[in-house]
Design a protein around this motif. Structure first.
Motif, mmCIF file in Angstrom:
data_model
loop_
_atom_site.group_PDB
_atom_site.id
_atom_site.type_symbol
_atom_site.label_atom_id
_atom_site.label_comp_id
_atom_site.label_asym_id
_atom_site.label_seq_id
_atom_site.Cartn_x
_atom_site.Cartn_y
_atom_site.Cartn_z
ATOM 1 N N VAL A 94 0.827 -1.211 0.000
ATOM 2 C CA VAL A 94 0.000 0.000 0.000
ATOM 3 C C VAL A 94 0.860 1.259 0.000
ATOM 4 O O VAL A 94 1.829 1.354 0.744
ATOM 5 N N ASP A 95 0.470 2.238 -0.834
ATOM 6 C CA ASP A 95 1.076 3.566 -0.790
ATOM 7 C C ASP A 95 -0.032 4.592 -0.993
ATOM 8 O O ASP A 95 -1.122 4.258 -1.464
ATOM 9 N N ASP A 96 0.246 5.840 -0.649
ATOM 10 C CA ASP A 96 -0.790 6.861 -0.796
ATOM 11 C C ASP A 96 -0.934 7.329 -2.234
ATOM 12 O O ASP A 96 -2.039 7.405 -2.760
ATOM 13 N N VAL A 97 0.188 7.640 -2.909
ATOM 14 C CA VAL A 97 0.135 8.153 -4.279
ATOM 15 C C VAL A 97 1.068 7.329 -5.165
ATOM 16 O O VAL A 97 2.221 7.108 -4.811
ATOM 17 N N LEU A 98 0.553 6.877 -6.299
ATOM 18 C CA LEU A 98 1.377 6.214 -7.310
ATOM 19 C C LEU A 98 1.657 7.254 -8.380
ATOM 20 O O LEU A 98 0.773 7.653 -9.129
ATOM 21 N N ASN A 99 2.890 7.740 -8.404
ATOM 22 C CA ASN A 99 3.279 8.775 -9.342
ATOM 23 C C ASN A 99 4.064 8.146 -10.485
ATOM 24 O O ASN A 99 3.485 7.698 -11.465
ATOM 25 N N SER A 100 5.369 8.036 -10.346
ATOM 26 C CA SER A 100 6.189 7.447 -11.416
ATOM 27 C C SER A 100 6.260 5.932 -11.301
ATOM 28 O O SER A 100 6.611 5.250 -12.250
ATOM 29 N N GLY A 101 5.951 5.403 -10.117
ATOM 30 C CA GLY A 101 6.035 3.964 -9.886
ATOM 31 C C GLY A 101 7.367 3.542 -9.302
ATOM 32 O O GLY A 101 7.566 2.369 -8.988
ATOM 33 N N VAL A 108 8.110 -3.583 -4.395
ATOM 34 C CA VAL A 108 7.660 -4.874 -4.944
ATOM 35 C C VAL A 108 8.863 -5.814 -5.059
ATOM 36 O O VAL A 108 8.789 -6.981 -4.673
ATOM 37 N N ARG A 109 9.962 -5.293 -5.568
ATOM 38 C CA ARG A 109 11.176 -6.103 -5.751
ATOM 39 C C ARG A 109 11.612 -6.761 -4.447
ATOM 40 O O ARG A 109 12.032 -7.915 -4.423
ATOM 41 N N HIS A 110 11.475 -6.036 -3.335
ATOM 42 C CA HIS A 110 11.849 -6.578 -2.024
ATOM 43 C C HIS A 110 11.037 -7.842 -1.706
ATOM 44 O O HIS A 110 11.582 -8.813 -1.177
ATOM 45 N N PHE A 111 9.749 -7.821 -2.023
ATOM 46 C CA PHE A 111 8.877 -8.945 -1.668
ATOM 47 C C PHE A 111 8.978 -10.120 -2.645
ATOM 48 O O PHE A 111 8.461 -11.193 -2.370
ATOM 49 N N LEU A 112 9.641 -9.936 -3.778
ATOM 50 C CA LEU A 112 9.771 -11.017 -4.750
ATOM 51 C C LEU A 112 10.692 -12.134 -4.269
ATOM 52 O O LEU A 112 10.658 -13.234 -4.812
ATOM 53 N N LYS A 120 -0.744 -8.192 -4.245
ATOM 54 C CA LYS A 120 -1.491 -7.117 -4.895
ATOM 55 C C LYS A 120 -0.976 -5.769 -4.393
ATOM 56 O O LYS A 120 -0.280 -5.692 -3.388
ATOM 57 N N THR A 121 -1.343 -4.708 -5.104
ATOM 58 C CA THR A 121 -0.958 -3.354 -4.710
ATOM 59 C C THR A 121 -2.210 -2.483 -4.583
ATOM 60 O O THR A 121 -3.198 -2.693 -5.288
ATOM 61 N N ALA A 122 -2.130 -1.504 -3.675
ATOM 62 C CA ALA A 122 -3.247 -0.581 -3.468
ATOM 63 C C ALA A 122 -2.702 0.830 -3.264
ATOM 64 O O ALA A 122 -1.695 1.013 -2.577
ATOM 65 N N VAL A 123 -3.361 1.804 -3.883
ATOM 66 C CA VAL A 123 -3.001 3.210 -3.703
ATOM 67 C C VAL A 123 -4.281 4.043 -3.585
ATOM 68 O O VAL A 123 -5.322 3.654 -4.105
ATOM 69 N N LEU A 124 -4.168 5.161 -2.911
ATOM 70 C CA LEU A 124 -5.308 6.069 -2.823
ATOM 71 C C LEU A 124 -5.450 6.866 -4.117
ATOM 72 O O LEU A 124 -6.533 6.994 -4.660
ATOM 73 N N VAL A 125 -4.315 7.385 -4.637
ATOM 74 C CA VAL A 125 -4.339 8.197 -5.853
ATOM 75 C C VAL A 125 -3.343 7.617 -6.865
ATOM 76 O O VAL A 125 -2.166 7.461 -6.555
ATOM 77 N N ASP A 126 -3.832 7.300 -8.065
ATOM 78 C CA ASP A 126 -2.993 6.824 -9.163
ATOM 79 C C ASP A 126 -2.872 7.973 -10.159
ATOM 80 O O ASP A 126 -3.858 8.392 -10.758
ATOM 81 N N ARG A 127 -1.647 8.494 -10.337
ATOM 82 C CA ARG A 127 -1.439 9.692 -11.157
ATOM 83 C C ARG A 127 -1.238 9.432 -12.637
ATOM 84 O O ARG A 127 -1.173 10.347 -13.427
ATOM 85 N N ASN A 128 -1.073 8.220 -13.057
ATOM 86 C CA ASN A 128 -0.896 7.902 -14.480
ATOM 87 C C ASN A 128 0.351 8.540 -15.099
ATOM 88 O O ASN A 128 0.328 8.959 -16.244
ATOM 89 N N LYS A 135 1.409 -1.326 -11.685
ATOM 90 C CA LYS A 135 0.031 -0.842 -11.631
ATOM 91 C C LYS A 135 -0.550 -1.088 -10.253
ATOM 92 O O LYS A 135 -0.059 -1.934 -9.512
ATOM 93 N N ALA A 136 -1.575 -0.350 -9.944
ATOM 94 C CA ALA A 136 -2.285 -0.546 -8.688
ATOM 95 C C ALA A 136 -3.468 -1.460 -8.955
ATOM 96 O O ALA A 136 -4.275 -1.198 -9.845
ATOM 97 N N ASP A 137 -3.555 -2.553 -8.193
ATOM 98 C CA ASP A 137 -4.694 -3.456 -8.323
ATOM 99 C C ASP A 137 -5.947 -2.838 -7.723
ATOM 100 O O ASP A 137 -7.047 -3.048 -8.206
ATOM 101 N N PHE A 138 -5.758 -2.093 -6.649
ATOM 102 C CA PHE A 138 -6.865 -1.411 -5.981
ATOM 103 C C PHE A 138 -6.491 0.064 -5.881
ATOM 104 O O PHE A 138 -5.422 0.397 -5.398
ATOM 105 N N LYS A 139 -7.378 0.943 -6.353
ATOM 106 C CA LYS A 139 -7.074 2.372 -6.289
ATOM 107 C C LYS A 139 -8.321 3.161 -5.933
ATOM 108 O O LYS A 139 -9.430 2.802 -6.321
ATOM 109 N N GLY A 140 -8.079 4.243 -5.195
ATOM 110 C CA GLY A 140 -9.178 5.108 -4.807
ATOM 111 C C GLY A 140 -9.635 5.970 -5.964
ATOM 112 O O GLY A 140 -10.822 6.075 -6.255
#
Length: 166
Positions: A94-101, A108-112, A120-128, A135-140
């Motif tokens: 989980v992160d608050d904002v997905l900006n550049s990724g 993600v690499r750490h958990f691989l 899965k990944t979740a963010v409140l704001v995906d900036r594109n 990518k965020a699997d779950f986004k606000g």
């Protein structure tokens, strides 16, 4: 600097509940999941998701703080839980904002290195504005913004949480 409110406190609370239901639907066959939030705002957001999940599900939810140097994301990532605590479990990063990724992809690499049942990944704001194929699997909310605009999320325990564009 001009602030344009993207999400009010009430809207953020609604997004948290919706994301919690989506996570529950995705992990319904798991007994236990780990919600791993990227310090600092991502971890606050993760705590709120974990609270919402505990209110709606029977899943055992563990919370993990992911510490990453955002100026040097290639440096070592550390977590508040040892790897054994999330091995062979479902995990949501989980992160608050997905900006550049950048932050998300290095986290993600750490958990691989650890076998997980689902990841899965979740963010409140995906900036594109992605620099990496993450990518965020779950986004606000998804926003198409200019690269000069900045999204800031403020979490306030007194009901003053908001996300704004500046």
């Amino acid at each position: 600097m001009n602030k344009n409110i993207i999400l009010s406190n009430q809207e953020i609370e609604h997004k948290i509940k919706r994301i919690a239901y989506q996570i529950y639907e995705t992990f319904v066959d798991e007994e236990e999941i780990v919600i791993a939030g990227i310090a600092s705002n991502g971890f606050i957001f993760a705590k709120k998701i974990a609270e919402a999940l505990n209110a709606i599900s029977t899943l055992k939810v563990s919370l993990c703080e992911v510490r990453i140097n955002k100026q040097k994301p290639e440096s070592a990532v550390t977590t508040s839980l040892p790897k054994e605590e999330y091995t062979n479990k479902g995990l949501v990063l989980v992160d608050d904002v997905l900006n550049s990724g950048t932050t998300l992809i290095y986290a993600v690499r750490h958990f691989l290195d650890v076998p997980l049942t689902k990841f899965k990944t979740a963010v409140l704001v995906d900036r594109n504005h992605k620099k990496y194929p993450v990518k965020a699997d779950f986004k606000g909310i998804s926003l198409s913004t200019s690269s000069l605009e900045h999204v800031q999320v403020v979490f306030d325990e007194n009901g003053g949480s908001c996300a704004y564009l500046s």
